[in-house]
Design a protein around this motif. Structure first.
Motif, PDB file in Angstrom:
ATOM      1  N   VAL A 154      78.680  30.280   8.562  1.00  0.00           N
ATOM      2  CA  VAL A 154      79.703  29.364   9.060  1.00  0.00           C
ATOM      3  C   VAL A 154      80.977  29.596   8.260  1.00  0.00           C
ATOM      4  O   VAL A 154      80.981  29.460   7.037  1.00  0.00           O
ATOM      5  CB  VAL A 154      79.253  27.895   8.945  1.00  0.00           C
ATOM      6  N   LEU A 155      82.044  29.973   8.939  1.00  0.00           N
ATOM      7  CA  LEU A 155      83.336  30.226   8.316  1.00  0.00           C
ATOM      8  C   LEU A 155      84.330  29.185   8.818  1.00  0.00           C
ATOM      9  O   LEU A 155      84.439  28.949  10.022  1.00  0.00           O
ATOM     10  CB  LEU A 155      83.821  31.636   8.643  1.00  0.00           C
ATOM     11  N   PHE A 156      85.061  28.577   7.885  1.00  0.00           N
ATOM     12  CA  PHE A 156      85.969  27.499   8.269  1.00  0.00           C
ATOM     13  C   PHE A 156      87.158  27.439   7.319  1.00  0.00           C
ATOM     14  O   PHE A 156      87.033  27.697   6.124  1.00  0.00           O
ATOM     15  CB  PHE A 156      85.249  26.149   8.244  1.00  0.00           C
ATOM     16  N   GLU A 213      70.048  23.794   4.727  1.00  0.00           N
ATOM     17  CA  GLU A 213      69.369  23.990   6.007  1.00  0.00           C
ATOM     18  C   GLU A 213      70.391  24.182   7.137  1.00  0.00           C
ATOM     19  O   GLU A 213      71.157  25.128   7.108  1.00  0.00           O
ATOM     20  CB  GLU A 213      68.410  22.827   6.281  1.00  0.00           C
ATOM     21  N   ASP A 214      70.461  23.260   8.097  1.00  0.00           N
ATOM     22  CA  ASP A 214      71.343  23.423   9.248  1.00  0.00           C
ATOM     23  C   ASP A 214      72.652  22.650   9.118  1.00  0.00           C
ATOM     24  O   ASP A 214      73.388  22.511  10.102  1.00  0.00           O
ATOM     25  CB  ASP A 214      70.641  22.982  10.531  1.00  0.00           C
ATOM     26  N   LEU A 236      78.886  19.126   9.305  1.00  0.00           N
ATOM     27  CA  LEU A 236      78.754  20.014  10.454  1.00  0.00           C
ATOM     28  C   LEU A 236      77.300  20.426  10.607  1.00  0.00           C
ATOM     29  O   LEU A 236      76.690  20.930   9.650  1.00  0.00           O
ATOM     30  CB  LEU A 236      79.638  21.255  10.271  1.00  0.00           C
ATOM     31  N   ARG A 237      76.760  20.221  11.795  1.00  0.00           N
ATOM     32  CA  ARG A 237      75.377  20.612  12.085  1.00  0.00           C
ATOM     33  C   ARG A 237      75.379  21.758  13.086  1.00  0.00           C
ATOM     34  O   ARG A 237      76.130  21.741  14.062  1.00  0.00           O
ATOM     35  CB  ARG A 237      74.583  19.434  12.641  1.00  0.00           C
ATOM     36  N   VAL A 238      74.521  22.745  12.814  1.00  0.00           N
ATOM     37  CA  VAL A 238      74.436  23.936  13.652  1.00  0.00           C
ATOM     38  C   VAL A 238      73.009  24.071  14.159  1.00  0.00           C
ATOM     39  O   VAL A 238      72.059  24.120  13.358  1.00  0.00           O
ATOM     40  CB  VAL A 238      74.846  25.203  12.869  1.00  0.00           C
ATOM     41  N   CYS A 249      79.818  17.676  14.817  1.00  0.00           N
ATOM     42  CA  CYS A 249      80.497  17.306  13.583  1.00  0.00           C
ATOM     43  C   CYS A 249      80.674  15.800  13.541  1.00  0.00           C
ATOM     44  O   CYS A 249      80.917  15.157  14.575  1.00  0.00           O
ATOM     45  CB  CYS A 249      81.853  18.001  13.480  1.00  0.00           C
ATOM     46  N   GLU A 250      80.524  15.226  12.364  1.00  0.00           N
ATOM     47  CA  GLU A 250      80.739  13.801  12.170  1.00  0.00           C
ATOM     48  C   GLU A 250      81.540  13.582  10.894  1.00  0.00           C
ATOM     49  O   GLU A 250      81.429  14.332   9.927  1.00  0.00           O
ATOM     50  CB  GLU A 250      79.408  13.049  12.091  1.00  0.00           C
TER      51      GLU A 250
END
Length: 538
Positions: A154-156, A213-214, A236-238, A249-250
């Motif tokens: 995950v890149l942000f 984890e995720d 962020l959940r994937v 996302c929350e």
């Protein structure tokens, strides 16, 4: 916890803001700091040695099948655990090089071999991506997530230069926030996809990313558009589904306002210590926090700070990185006008944890972290530091061979590439653009043969000399002396007349018999024989 001062041994100029510290196979590696190579260590990666209060660097070699990796400052770094027969490795994406160019490449750094004398050889490979590839940036993060037996990156975040269509002469090198998109990288198939989430509406850079984890948690960060550090915390959940991944996302209530913080892992569990960073442009964050990731989410608790020294408390800036589980390296600028050798003071911060208390105490455990993200430090000092070139020495008696010795290299602060070369010098390393077509990496310079009492000459930027490219090329072909504007030189005075040296006439070497004529042999005869021969021929 402890705070131990470290004395750099011939390596202070290499450890500067923007560096990254990696932990690979028990080695602490310094990445991103390199002068301009001349004779040794073209990789710009060093092993960090801390022993008896001294800090030493040892040059690291690369394998023959490795690609070239530039000295990137403030890149995104993620550690990959050994899996499916692949060794532990590091992913390095983006960053800025000493030319102020921003990279968009992705590199995979692994251990190639280790010699009997502890000499480490690394392998670097550039990964080619397809699909929606993230653009060039720095100050962003990359994290590893696991879902349904698969892994992804995950890149942000990050920032980059203003787009070409919006550039003007005044804002040519101004930076802007990258679009708030989340990029998902599949390393197995080398593909990438971009995702836009409504919760992530503003750009974010120099933040902290923690993964378990995720889930990935984004804490803090700086927004260039508003020039602020709003208290933010996103989760962020994937979900790596078979067809296309699903992202959600929350926004969490426990906001956190800080940038360029250092993250230190303190044990096998997902427990991190966050120290350093900035709460404002000129206000450091002196507090420490503990972030714990579990099945219920994230918990952030206050932690007693180490006994900061007066140098740390009074300094405006600081930087550093994690040197392993339970320890970190921080540096603060020295007070007053100091030389490049002692421009910074360095300290090692140690934290004790229940998991590592029985192992190595303040030094931390030897195992590397799983999801530790090396947060890029110090966005407040965007100027780049150009140290002298690294140099490898012969193996020394204490086993610290191939150490960097800055006394063996030329001092670029004297040559004036990135300092004020003359009275009217206008070149700035942060805003410099190529002026001549022959310039590739650095401003063209000429050597003025006249100098002060301590030196016989000095280097001056050709642009400051107001030289045309034709004159510059002509000067580079000759070997005569020329002077800068401060020492009587003028733009039309190209060179002083060179002293004509008459060639020495040398006759070719010849043997002695070439110079002597052949003479007839002399016969010794008595007067009686001469009289007889005279009468005979008459």
């Amino acid at each position: 916890m402890s705070l131990q001062p470290l004395t750099p041994v011939n390596c202070a100029s290499l450890i500067q803001p923007g560096c990254s510290l990696l932990q690979l196979d028990g080695e602490v590696l310094l990445f991103g700091q390199k002068g301009w190579p001349k004779r040794a260590c073209p990789t710009g990666i060093f092993a960090v040695r801390r022993k008896l209060g001294e800090l030493k660097l040892r040059a690291i070699a690369f394998s023959n099948d490795s690609c070239y990796i530039p000295p990137l400052r403030c890149p995104a770094v993620a550690r990959l655990d050994p899996h499916d027969g692949f060794p532990e490795s590091y992913l390095i994406h983006g960053g800025r090089n000493p030319n102020n160019d921003i990279s968009a490449s992705l590199y995979l750094l692994t251990l190639d071999s280790r010699g009997c004398n502890r000499k480490v050889t690394l392998r670097c490979q550039e990964k080619e991506l397809a699909g929606e590839v993230p653009g060039a940036r720095y100050g962003h993060t990359i994290s590893m997530v696991r879902s349904r037996g698969k892994t992804a990156c995950v890149l942000f975040g990050g920032r980059s230069y203003r787009p070409a269509r919006e550039r003007t002469t005044e804002c040519w090198n101004s930076v802007v926030d990258c679009p708030p998109q989340v990029f998902l990288l599949d390393l197995e198939f080398s593909c990438c996809s971009a995702h836009t989430l409504p919760e992530l509406a503003d750009g974010q850079s120099f933040h902290v990313a923690l993964a378990r984890e995720d889930s990935v948690y984004f804490l803090g960060g700086h927004s260039t558009s508003s020039d602020s550090r709003p208290p933010r915390l996103f989760r962020l959940r994937v979900d790596l589904l078979q067809g296309s991944p699903a992202l959600s996302c929350e926004t969490l209530d426990m906001g956190w306002s800080c940038t360029s913080a250092i993250v230190v892992r303190t044990g096998p569990s997902h427990r991190y210590i966050i120290l350093g960073g900035y709460q404002a442009d000129s206000k450091k964050r002196m507090e420490c926090s503990v972030a714990v990731l579990d099945d219920d989410g994230i918990r952030i608790e206050a932690l007693a700070a180490p006994p900061w020294t007066a140098d740390i408390c009074q300094s405006r800036t600081w930087f550093g990185g994690s040197t392993g589980e339970g320890s970190a390296l921080i540096g603060v600028p020295s007070e007053g006008k100091s030389s490049q050798q002692d421009a910074h003071h360095f300290y090692e911060v140690g934290f004790r944890s229940k998991e590592c208390e029985e192992e190595e105490g303040a030094q931390g455990c030897s195992q590397g972290s799983t999801d530790l993200e090396e947060s890029p430090p110090l966005e407040d000092s965007e100027e780049l530091y150009f140290g002298r070139e690294p140099h490898e020495l012969e193996d020394s008696s204490d086993g610290e061979g191939e150490a960097y010795n800055e006394d063996d290299e030329d001092d670029e602060s004297q040559t004036g590439y990135w300092t004020q070369c003359c009275t009217g010098c206008q070149l700035d390393p942060n805003t410099w653009e190529p002026y001549y077509s022959t310039e590739l990496c650095r401003p063209a310079m000429i050597f003025c043969s006249k100098g002060g009492d301590e030196e016989e000459g000095h280097w001056v930027h050709a642009q400051c000399m107001e030289l045309t490219e034709r004159v510059l090329l002509k000067l580079s072909w000759g070997s005569g002396k020329y002077f800068c504007l401060d020492h009587g030189g003028l733009p039309h005075q190209e060179t002083t007349p060179t002293r004509k040296v008459l060639p020495i006439k040398r006759s070719p070497m010849k043997t002695a018999h070439h110079h002597q004529k052949k003479k007839s042999p002399l016969l010794k005869m008595s007067p009686a024989k001469k009289s007889f021969l005279r009468r005979l021929f008459q």
